[in-house]
Design a protein around this motif. Structure first.
Motif, mmCIF file in Angstrom:
data_model
loop_
_atom_site.group_PDB
_atom_site.id
_atom_site.type_symbol
_atom_site.label_atom_id
_atom_site.label_comp_id
_atom_site.label_asym_id
_atom_site.label_seq_id
_atom_site.Cartn_x
_atom_site.Cartn_y
_atom_site.Cartn_z
ATOM 1 N N THR A 28 135.145 -48.020 18.204
ATOM 2 C CA THR A 28 134.049 -47.835 17.269
ATOM 3 C C THR A 28 133.104 -48.739 17.793
ATOM 4 O OG1 THR A 28 135.539 -46.655 15.908
ATOM 5 C CG2 THR A 28 133.252 -47.574 15.026
ATOM 6 N N VAL A 29 131.982 -48.336 18.254
ATOM 7 C CA VAL A 29 131.147 -49.331 18.976
ATOM 8 C C VAL A 29 129.602 -49.323 18.421
ATOM 9 C CG1 VAL A 29 129.878 -49.968 21.090
ATOM 10 C CG2 VAL A 29 131.880 -49.085 21.219
ATOM 11 N N PHE A 30 129.172 -50.394 17.795
ATOM 12 C CA PHE A 30 127.825 -50.549 17.402
ATOM 13 C C PHE A 30 127.168 -51.602 18.346
ATOM 14 C CE2 PHE A 30 129.958 -49.019 13.718
ATOM 15 C CZ PHE A 30 128.920 -48.079 12.960
ATOM 16 N N GLY A 31 125.786 -51.162 18.961
ATOM 17 C CA GLY A 31 125.003 -52.075 19.724
ATOM 18 C C GLY A 31 123.852 -52.447 18.711
ATOM 19 N N THR A 32 123.038 -53.318 19.277
ATOM 20 C CA THR A 32 121.933 -54.084 18.594
ATOM 21 C C THR A 32 120.635 -53.885 19.699
ATOM 22 O OG1 THR A 32 121.986 -56.246 19.007
ATOM 23 C CG2 THR A 32 123.139 -55.460 17.292
ATOM 24 N N SER A 33 119.416 -53.606 18.915
ATOM 25 C CA SER A 33 118.214 -53.787 19.637
ATOM 26 C C SER A 33 117.329 -54.175 18.886
ATOM 27 C CB SER A 33 117.814 -52.439 20.203
ATOM 28 O OG SER A 33 116.454 -52.367 20.883
ATOM 29 N N ARG A 34 116.065 -54.804 19.454
ATOM 30 C CA ARG A 34 115.162 -55.328 18.251
ATOM 31 C C ARG A 34 114.262 -53.930 17.955
ATOM 32 N NH1 ARG A 34 112.260 -59.629 22.053
ATOM 33 N NH2 ARG A 34 113.130 -58.084 23.571
ATOM 34 N N ASN A 35 114.129 -53.247 18.580
ATOM 35 C CA ASN A 35 113.402 -51.690 18.224
ATOM 36 C C ASN A 35 114.440 -50.515 18.573
ATOM 37 O OD1 ASN A 35 110.902 -53.086 17.498
ATOM 38 N ND2 ASN A 35 111.096 -53.874 19.734
ATOM 39 N N PRO A 36 115.210 -50.285 17.790
ATOM 40 C CA PRO A 36 116.561 -49.382 18.130
ATOM 41 C C PRO A 36 115.823 -47.888 18.136
ATOM 42 C CG PRO A 36 116.984 -50.258 16.000
ATOM 43 C CD PRO A 36 115.864 -51.046 16.477
ATOM 44 N N GLU A 37 114.494 -47.719 17.261
ATOM 45 C CA GLU A 37 113.965 -46.718 17.057
ATOM 46 C C GLU A 37 113.348 -46.027 18.173
ATOM 47 O OE1 GLU A 37 111.005 -49.677 16.135
ATOM 48 O OE2 GLU A 37 113.161 -49.434 15.713
ATOM 49 N N LYS A 38 113.083 -47.251 19.167
ATOM 50 C CA LYS A 38 112.208 -46.784 20.369
ATOM 51 C C LYS A 38 113.057 -46.105 21.581
ATOM 52 C CE LYS A 38 108.483 -49.852 19.688
ATOM 53 N NZ LYS A 38 107.768 -50.915 20.370
ATOM 54 N N ILE A 39 114.650 -46.290 21.334
ATOM 55 C CA ILE A 39 115.560 -45.883 22.453
ATOM 56 C C ILE A 39 116.138 -44.179 21.738
ATOM 57 C CG2 ILE A 39 117.610 -46.489 23.414
ATOM 58 C CD1 ILE A 39 116.864 -49.436 22.454
ATOM 59 N N GLU A 40 115.881 -43.462 22.753
ATOM 60 C CA GLU A 40 116.511 -42.143 22.571
ATOM 61 C C GLU A 40 117.726 -41.804 23.457
ATOM 62 O OE1 GLU A 40 113.134 -39.478 23.631
ATOM 63 O OE2 GLU A 40 112.018 -40.219 21.776
ATOM 64 N N ASN A 41 118.566 -40.915 22.980
ATOM 65 C CA ASN A 41 119.636 -40.402 23.863
ATOM 66 C C ASN A 41 120.805 -41.723 24.050
ATOM 67 O OD1 ASN A 41 118.779 -38.059 23.459
ATOM 68 N ND2 ASN A 41 117.337 -38.052 25.168
ATOM 69 N N HIS A 42 121.066 -42.575 23.065
ATOM 70 C CA HIS A 42 121.885 -43.777 23.618
ATOM 71 C C HIS A 42 123.402 -43.274 23.334
ATOM 72 C CE1 HIS A 42 121.817 -47.922 24.783
ATOM 73 N NE2 HIS A 42 122.945 -48.132 23.749
ATOM 74 N N PRO A 43 123.972 -43.904 23.906
ATOM 75 C CA PRO A 43 125.504 -43.185 23.988
ATOM 76 C C PRO A 43 126.286 -43.535 22.862
ATOM 77 C CG PRO A 43 125.256 -45.073 25.884
ATOM 78 C CD PRO A 43 123.941 -44.693 25.444
ATOM 79 N N PHE A 44 125.624 -44.633 22.050
ATOM 80 C CA PHE A 44 126.485 -45.228 20.952
ATOM 81 C C PHE A 44 125.390 -45.797 20.063
ATOM 82 C CE2 PHE A 44 126.706 -48.574 24.208
ATOM 83 C CZ PHE A 44 125.888 -49.732 23.697
ATOM 84 N N PRO A 45 125.734 -46.090 18.542
ATOM 85 C CA PRO A 45 124.554 -46.282 17.771
ATOM 86 C C PRO A 45 124.191 -47.636 17.860
ATOM 87 C CG PRO A 45 126.684 -45.351 16.568
ATOM 88 C CD PRO A 45 127.054 -45.685 18.159
ATOM 89 N N LEU A 46 122.733 -47.896 17.681
ATOM 90 C CA LEU A 46 122.040 -49.033 17.576
ATOM 91 C C LEU A 46 121.557 -49.367 16.279
ATOM 92 C CD1 LEU A 46 120.053 -48.497 21.087
ATOM 93 C CD2 LEU A 46 122.053 -49.879 20.769
ATOM 94 N N VAL A 47 121.700 -50.839 16.005
ATOM 95 C CA VAL A 47 121.374 -51.246 14.723
ATOM 96 C C VAL A 47 120.032 -52.300 15.066
ATOM 97 C CG1 VAL A 47 122.019 -52.438 12.546
ATOM 98 C CG2 VAL A 47 123.552 -50.893 13.725
ATOM 99 N N ALA A 48 119.111 -52.469 14.257
ATOM 100 C CA ALA A 48 118.305 -53.129 14.478
ATOM 101 C C ALA A 48 118.757 -54.845 14.206
ATOM 102 C CB ALA A 48 117.016 -52.964 13.475
#
Length: 267
Positions: A28-48
């Motif tokens: 079960t994978v969660f990634g992070t990004s400073r601006n996840p709302e700007k990234i579309e169609n990512h293969p796993f969930p991104l958290v700010a």
């Protein structure tokens, strides 16, 4: 039960490859990004999350725990490149690189340790760099920040071992990612004493990244580490000569090794 993995800097490059590969292995994978709302169609969930802002670290960890109740593995992958003659890199850029590459991962570790201690289990994997094993010309700040993370991991893992938590380093060599586009480049200044040699070295460094290996090799190493009972302290992933350069530094006289590096970079 599927292990829950949190990957900082999971929106692109090595972090994205790690997350994609773990997903095929039933994690079960969660990634992070400073601006996840700007990234579309990512293969796993991104958290700010911004590793330089502790409040976002707390919010990220809380969000994942609210959804899954635990975090079994942290992959401290978020990082930034930086190049330039040390004399000409602005002090604020040097500090910023350490904030991202060194203090940032420490902040994330501090944020996640209470939960892993509560679970009495956990694995923390710090993504460093083969560049952290040697002071590379025109990459000295990057070498220093990644080398500092390598060393502090050695101390950290001894302090947390009694809590049932493991920690290790993975040092990649050059891989074909977008790190060259995203890193800070000190400008090649006209009339600078470093102008010609830094300009040529910069082209060489970018070529090494463009011709680098498949970041999926790092992802496969991450799975191997997660699935081993007793992880080693250091792992290295990359071309044979990049990994062998670490061995050479250990066995060759300092000045001989320095001469090899100068020759490699055309200095």
């Amino acid at each position: 039960m599927s292990k829950v993995v949190l990957i900082t800097g999971g929106s692109s490059g090595i972090g994205k490859s790690i997350g994609e590969y773990l997903g095929t292995k039933n994690y079960t994978v969660f990634g992070t990004s400073r601006n996840p709302e700007k990234i579309e169609n990512h293969p796993f969930p991104l958290v700010a999350l911004d590793v330089t802002k502790p409040e976002t670290i707390s919010a990220c960890i809380t969000e994942v725990l609210d959804k899954k109740g635990r975090i079994d593995v942290l992959v401290n992958n978020a990082g930034a490149g930086i190049t330039g003659p040390i004399e000409e890199i602005p002090g604020e850029e040097i500090k910023r690189n350490f904030e991202i590459n060194f203090f940032g991962p420490i902040n994330v570790i501090k944020g996640i340790l209470p939960q892993m201690r509560k679970q009495q289990s956990g694995l923390i994997i710090n993504i460093t760099s083969i560049a952290g094993y040697m002071g590379l010309p025109y990459r000295g700040v990057y070498s220093a920040s990644k080398g500092a993370l390598e060393l502090i991991t050695e101390a950290f893992r001894m302090e947390i071992k009694d809590f049932g938590i493991e920690m290790t380093n993975v040092a990649p060599g050059d891989f074909a990612t977008n790190i060259a586009a995203g890193r800070y480049h000190a400008p090649v200044l006209e009339g600078s004493p470093y102008e010609k040699v830094y300009g040529e070295t910069l082209k060489t460094m970018d070529a090494h990244v463009d011709e680098g290996g498949d970041p999926m090799d790092v992802a496969k190493m991450i799975v191997k580490i997660i699935e081993t009972d007793k992880p080693k302290i250091h792992y290295k992933v990359g071309a044979f000569m990049q990994k062998f350069s670490v061995v050479l530094k250990r066995i060759l006289p300092d000045k001989v090794y320095e001469k090899l590096l100068r020759k490699h970079y055309g200095l």
